[in-house]
Structure formats: C-alpha cells, structure tokens
Design an enzyme around this catalytic site. Structure first.
Site, PDB file in Angstrom:
ATOM      1  NE  ARG A  63      -2.299  -1.260   3.610  1.00  0.00           N
ATOM      2  CZ  ARG A  63      -2.128  -2.461   4.164  1.00  0.00           C
ATOM      3  NH1 ARG A  63      -2.549  -3.546   3.530  1.00  0.00           N
ATOM      4  NH2 ARG A  63      -1.544  -2.585   5.333  1.00  0.00           N
ATOM      5  CG  ASP A  76       0.583 -12.139   1.810  1.00  0.00           C
ATOM      6  OD1 ASP A  76       1.721 -12.342   2.251  1.00  0.00           O
ATOM      7  OD2 ASP A  76      -0.256 -11.436   2.386  1.00  0.00           O
ATOM      8  CG  ASP A  80      -0.339 -15.952   4.993  1.00  0.00           C
ATOM      9  OD1 ASP A  80       0.829 -15.770   5.372  1.00  0.00           O
ATOM     10  OD2 ASP A  80      -1.125 -15.019   4.724  1.00  0.00           O
TER      11      ASP A  80
END
Length: 227
Positions: A63, A76, A80
C-alpha cells in the site's frame, strides 16, 4: 500515450516489487525454520513467528509504495496456508488425537481456496470484499483490519505454544493445555486470549466455506437457466 507506455510495469518489475521480495524471504525463512523444527524448537518458533509478522509488513509496503498486485496477494495466501498447514501436520504427529489438527488443516485450505475461487466468479477484486455478506462476524473479520490481525496472530501463537509445550511425541492435547495453564498464570492468560481469537477464526472459516460454496452453486444454477 508515450508517457503511459513508459510507466507501464514490466513482468520482471512486478516480480521484484518490495512486498513480493518480502514474500520470497518469508518462503526461505519458513523452509529453514521447518528444517530446524525438531532440533531447535525455539529457533523454529522465532523464525516462524517473524515470517508471520512479515505478512503484515509486506501488505503495508504494498500500500505504501503502490505495489499491490494479484501475484503478491496469491503469493501471500499460498505462503500463509502452506506454513500453517506444515505446522498443523507436525502438531498432528505430536498430539493425540491428531485428527483434530488435520481437520483444522482441511478447513483452512478448503475455505480459503473456495473463497478465492468464488471471488473470481463474482468478479470481485479481493477475496476480502464481503460487504454483501449476511454474516456480521464475516463482515467484521474482513472489514476490521485490527480484529482480523488479532484473530490471525492468536491462532498462530496458539499453535506455536502447543508445539513448544509438547515434550513427547504422543502427548494428549487436553492434558498438556490443562497442566500448563495451572503451572503458569501468565501462560494461562496467553492461552485464553489465543483460544478466543483461534475460535473466532475457525468460525469465520466455516462461514467462509459455506458462503463461498453458495456462490459457486448459485453460479451453476444461473448458468443452467441461461438459454
């Protein structure tokens, strides 16, 4: 037009986005951590948790530097899911009944996979876009970043604690939890806080599984109704 063409990112530049580089580092860190998990449990726990913390850092970087990418989001989630799955497999071999942890693994993988697939069917950009859900808990979880972070951290902390508390290869899950919380008041508080966040996350996984399945079934029904 020339300016727009020049500013268009190349495939290599997307692969080398800062959050994606952090993602690659997380993968390497997890590989090394799991290689050490039985020989050095404390080192494993530190590396595993630091990798998990990096999950929040790469999101912030994405971001901050305007480097949000579909590849990064998928990388991501894969990192995870695989890291949590590996830890759950290890816990299933350490504790009895091991089926508890394998069931948690199946719920985690299936609910997130279905959620991602239903997201694409719905034409949404992010799997976290659940504003149209009828479940207040589902909306709260994905709508409040701090609450979601607490639940995720609590879940991973609980798994790490269970791994560190196990002394033998065939521990009884309830015996270890009860004896540990009785011996240490601080550990008792940490376990209770972790259990609450863990429970919320599992409830969200169940809701996510059912909601995503409904989207897939509705897609099939509407497709059949088309002439």
């Amino acid at each position: 037009m020339a300016g727009k063409a020049a500013s268009r990112p190349t495939m290599l530049s997307v692969y080398l986005y800062i959050p994606n580089i952090i993602g690659y580092i997380r993968i390497l860190m997890n590989c090394f951590a799991f290689a050490q998990c039985f020989s050095n449990k404390k080192l494993f726990s530190v590396l595993y948790f630091f990798s998990f913390v990096c999950d929040g850092i790469d999101g912030w970087c994405a971001r901050k530097f305007n480097q949000v990418s579909t590849f990064g989001a998928v990388l991501d989630m894969i990192t995870d899911r695989i890291s949590t799955a590996c830890l759950l497999v290890i816990l299933s071999q350490v504790y009895r009944p091991g089926l508890v942890f394998l069931s948690l693994l199946a719920l985690d993988i299936s609910s997130h996979w279905l959620q991602m697939y239903s997201t694409f069917l719905s034409g949404k950009v992010s799997h976290k876009d659940v504003k149209d859900s009828t479940s207040w808990l589902f909306r709260l979880y994905y709508g409040n970043r701090m609450f979601m972070a607490y639940c995720c951290v609590a879940c991973e902390v609980l798994y790490i604690l269970l791994f560190l508390l196990a002394k033998n290869q065939t521990e009884n899950l309830m015996d270890v939890l009860l004896s540990s919380v009785k011996q240490n008041p601080l550990l008792c508080i940490l376990v209770i806080l972790s259990l609450f966040g863990w429970a919320v996350k599992q409830a969200v996984n169940v809701i996510q599984l059912k909601t995503a399945a409904d989207v897939c079934v509705l897609f099939d029904v509407e497709k059949k109704q088309k002439p």
